[in-house]
Design a protein around this motif. Structure first.
Motif, PDB file in Angstrom:
ATOM      1  N   ALA A 171     -28.969 -36.745   0.251  1.00  0.00           N
ATOM      2  CA  ALA A 171     -28.919 -35.468  -0.468  1.00  0.00           C
ATOM      3  C   ALA A 171     -28.784 -35.692  -1.971  1.00  0.00           C
ATOM      4  O   ALA A 171     -29.429 -35.009  -2.778  1.00  0.00           O
ATOM      5  N   LEU A 172     -27.957 -36.652  -2.357  1.00  0.00           N
ATOM      6  CA  LEU A 172     -27.782 -36.950  -3.781  1.00  0.00           C
ATOM      7  C   LEU A 172     -29.064 -37.517  -4.384  1.00  0.00           C
ATOM      8  O   LEU A 172     -29.444 -37.184  -5.511  1.00  0.00           O
ATOM      9  N   LEU A 173     -29.741 -38.358  -3.633  1.00  0.00           N
ATOM     10  CA  LEU A 173     -30.990 -38.949  -4.113  1.00  0.00           C
ATOM     11  C   LEU A 173     -32.050 -37.874  -4.346  1.00  0.00           C
ATOM     12  O   LEU A 173     -32.796 -37.920  -5.333  1.00  0.00           O
ATOM     13  N   SER A 174     -32.098 -36.892  -3.465  1.00  0.00           N
ATOM     14  CA  SER A 174     -33.095 -35.828  -3.593  1.00  0.00           C
ATOM     15  C   SER A 174     -32.958 -35.090  -4.919  1.00  0.00           C
ATOM     16  O   SER A 174     -33.959 -34.722  -5.547  1.00  0.00           O
ATOM     17  N   GLY A 175     -31.731 -34.883  -5.377  1.00  0.00           N
ATOM     18  CA  GLY A 175     -31.510 -34.190  -6.638  1.00  0.00           C
ATOM     19  C   GLY A 175     -31.976 -34.968  -7.851  1.00  0.00           C
ATOM     20  O   GLY A 175     -32.147 -34.400  -8.936  1.00  0.00           O
ATOM     21  N   GLY A 234     -38.682 -25.225   1.558  1.00  0.00           N
ATOM     22  CA  GLY A 234     -38.051 -26.278   0.780  1.00  0.00           C
ATOM     23  C   GLY A 234     -36.701 -26.645   1.373  1.00  0.00           C
ATOM     24  O   GLY A 234     -36.013 -25.807   1.953  1.00  0.00           O
ATOM     25  N   THR A 235     -36.332 -27.916   1.242  1.00  0.00           N
ATOM     26  CA  THR A 235     -35.011 -28.318   1.721  1.00  0.00           C
ATOM     27  C   THR A 235     -33.951 -27.733   0.788  1.00  0.00           C
ATOM     28  O   THR A 235     -34.220 -27.475  -0.398  1.00  0.00           O
ATOM     29  N   PRO A 236     -32.743 -27.525   1.283  1.00  0.00           N
ATOM     30  CA  PRO A 236     -31.683 -26.998   0.407  1.00  0.00           C
ATOM     31  C   PRO A 236     -31.455 -27.866  -0.827  1.00  0.00           C
ATOM     32  O   PRO A 236     -31.205 -27.350  -1.916  1.00  0.00           O
ATOM     33  N   GLU A 237     -31.562 -29.196  -0.659  1.00  0.00           N
ATOM     34  CA  GLU A 237     -31.348 -30.099  -1.791  1.00  0.00           C
ATOM     35  C   GLU A 237     -32.448 -29.939  -2.843  1.00  0.00           C
ATOM     36  O   GLU A 237     -32.173 -29.918  -4.054  1.00  0.00           O
ATOM     37  N   ASP A 238     -33.699 -29.808  -2.391  1.00  0.00           N
ATOM     38  CA  ASP A 238     -34.810 -29.637  -3.328  1.00  0.00           C
ATOM     39  C   ASP A 238     -34.695 -28.308  -4.077  1.00  0.00           C
ATOM     40  O   ASP A 238     -34.931 -28.237  -5.291  1.00  0.00           O
ATOM     41  N   LEU A 294     -41.102 -30.390  -6.197  1.00  0.00           N
ATOM     42  CA  LEU A 294     -40.149 -30.173  -5.108  1.00  0.00           C
ATOM     43  C   LEU A 294     -40.431 -28.865  -4.375  1.00  0.00           C
ATOM     44  O   LEU A 294     -40.338 -28.790  -3.146  1.00  0.00           O
ATOM     45  N   LEU A 295     -40.762 -27.832  -5.138  1.00  0.00           N
ATOM     46  CA  LEU A 295     -40.984 -26.516  -4.529  1.00  0.00           C
ATOM     47  C   LEU A 295     -42.359 -26.386  -3.891  1.00  0.00           C
ATOM     48  O   LEU A 295     -42.590 -25.465  -3.111  1.00  0.00           O
TER      49      LEU A 295
END
Length: 354
Positions: free
Chosen positions: A210-214, A284-288, A275-276
């Motif tokens: 999740a952190l990496l996605s941000g 989209g994933t919540p992290e994206d 991302l979107l």
């Protein structure tokens, strides 16, 4: 006799000396009084001229905007002013020395420091259209808002490289914090794997992913960074038992490269739009979505300076996003508006090289 005569003479001279010091010629007294009157007249003329000049300066300037601050409040807490020259009179109603600042992200645009209790200080500045934060007393206190409305008669300002410094610095701070959190999650993954705690390892793996996605938007336009990101992402999609194997060197290389990069708004937005607009999923994933949301929010004040209408639309998009995060709904609309935001905030090649 001669000795007595000389002694008496010295005594008379000593007695006479004070009388000589206290005597004043009438002419000297008149000169002294005249000098004093001239000095007083000069001081009075100076004070009058200074006061007249101050009044003339105030009359020629803009209307003062009064702000009262205490340790933790501003009154008013929200200010709306037209773009252009503005004059603020800040009065300290608190019990300690305070300061007042106008902030654009992490950048201090203007400030008045060391305002003593009961004291007022004036701050005059030129403001571009946009939304800014204002400090209210202590720096730890909740901040107020300064909304600067664009003039319909003045052309919209052209952005320069200096305008990008604030958002770029704030985004770099975000990346540094997020990278440190990622490193911590990877350490937890390695430790959990070392003691055979599968549940803890799986939790750490999900947190790291999740952190990496941000951090993904920061890799836009950089093939090496994007390659490192892909390796980390692939490793973190493995099961917890295999995820930590060989991942730390890649994570360190990724973090080092990221720390050395300055990401300008157009690059941030390119990453957010990617991302979107991912073709891999219907939603989209919540992290994206969170990463794109944070970038849009960061760049809203700068966007409001050059296109207030677009900034207003994006604010509306962000409000609608949590309830309709689908490509055909608010997600698609936000992606389109972020593309317009990117166009508005992209510097010319000449400005980039300046």
């Amino acid at each position: 006799m001669l000795a007595l005569f000389l002694t008496g003479g010295r005594e008379r001279q000593a007695l006479a000396a004070p009388r000589l010091e206290t005597r004043r010629s009438p002419r000297l007294r008149l000169v002294g009084i005249g000098t004093l009157l001239l000095a007083c007249g000069g001081i009075g003329a100076f004070v009058y001229a200074a006061g007249t000049g101050a009044r003339r300066s105030a009359a020629a300037g803009t209307t003062d905007i009064a702000i009262a601050i205490t340790d933790r409040t501003c009154q008013p807490a929200v200010l709306t002013v037209p773009a252009g020259k503005a004059s603020f009179v800040v009065t300290n109603r608190g019990e300690r020395v305070l300061e007042w600042e106008i902030l654009d992200g992490v950048m201090v645009l203007e400030e008045r420091e060391n305002i003593a209790p009961g004291q007022s200080r004036r701050l005059t500045t030129q403001l571009h259209a946009g939304e800014y934060a204002i400090t209210c007393g202590l720096l730890s206190a909740p901040r107020g808002r300064l909304i600067v409305q664009a003039s319909t008669t003045q052309p919209r300002p052209a952005l320069t490289l200096m305008d990008m410094v604030g958002p770029a610095a704030e985004y770099r701070a975000f990346l540094s914090e997020r990278s440190a959190a990622l490193a911590k999650a990877l350490d937890a993954l390695e430790q959990a794997q070392g003691v055979g705690d599968v549940q803890a390892a799986d939790k750490a793996r999900h947190e790291a992913a999740a952190l990496l996605s941000g951090l993904h938007p920061a890799t836009a336009g950089n093939a090496d960074l994007d390659d490192l990101f892909g390796k980390l992402q692939a490793a973190l999609t493995e099961d917890a038992a295999n995820a930590a194997a060989g991942i730390k060197p890649a994570a360190e290389a990724f973090r080092t490269a990221l720390a050395q990069r300055t990401v300008l708004p157009d690059t941030m937005l390119a990453g957010a739009i990617n991302l979107l607009s991912s073709p891999d999923s219907d939603t989209g994933t919540p992290e994206d979505i969170t990463a794109a949301h944070d970038i849009a929010k960061l760049l809203l004040p700068l966007t409001a300076r050059v296109d207030p209408e677009l900034a207003g639309r994006i604010r509306t998009d962000l409000v609608a996003l949590p309830n309709d995060a689908k490509p055909g709904g608010a997600l698609r609309v936000l992606a389109e508006d972020l593309a317009a935001m990117r166009k508005a905030l992209t510097l010319s090649e000449a400005e980039r090289k300046s």
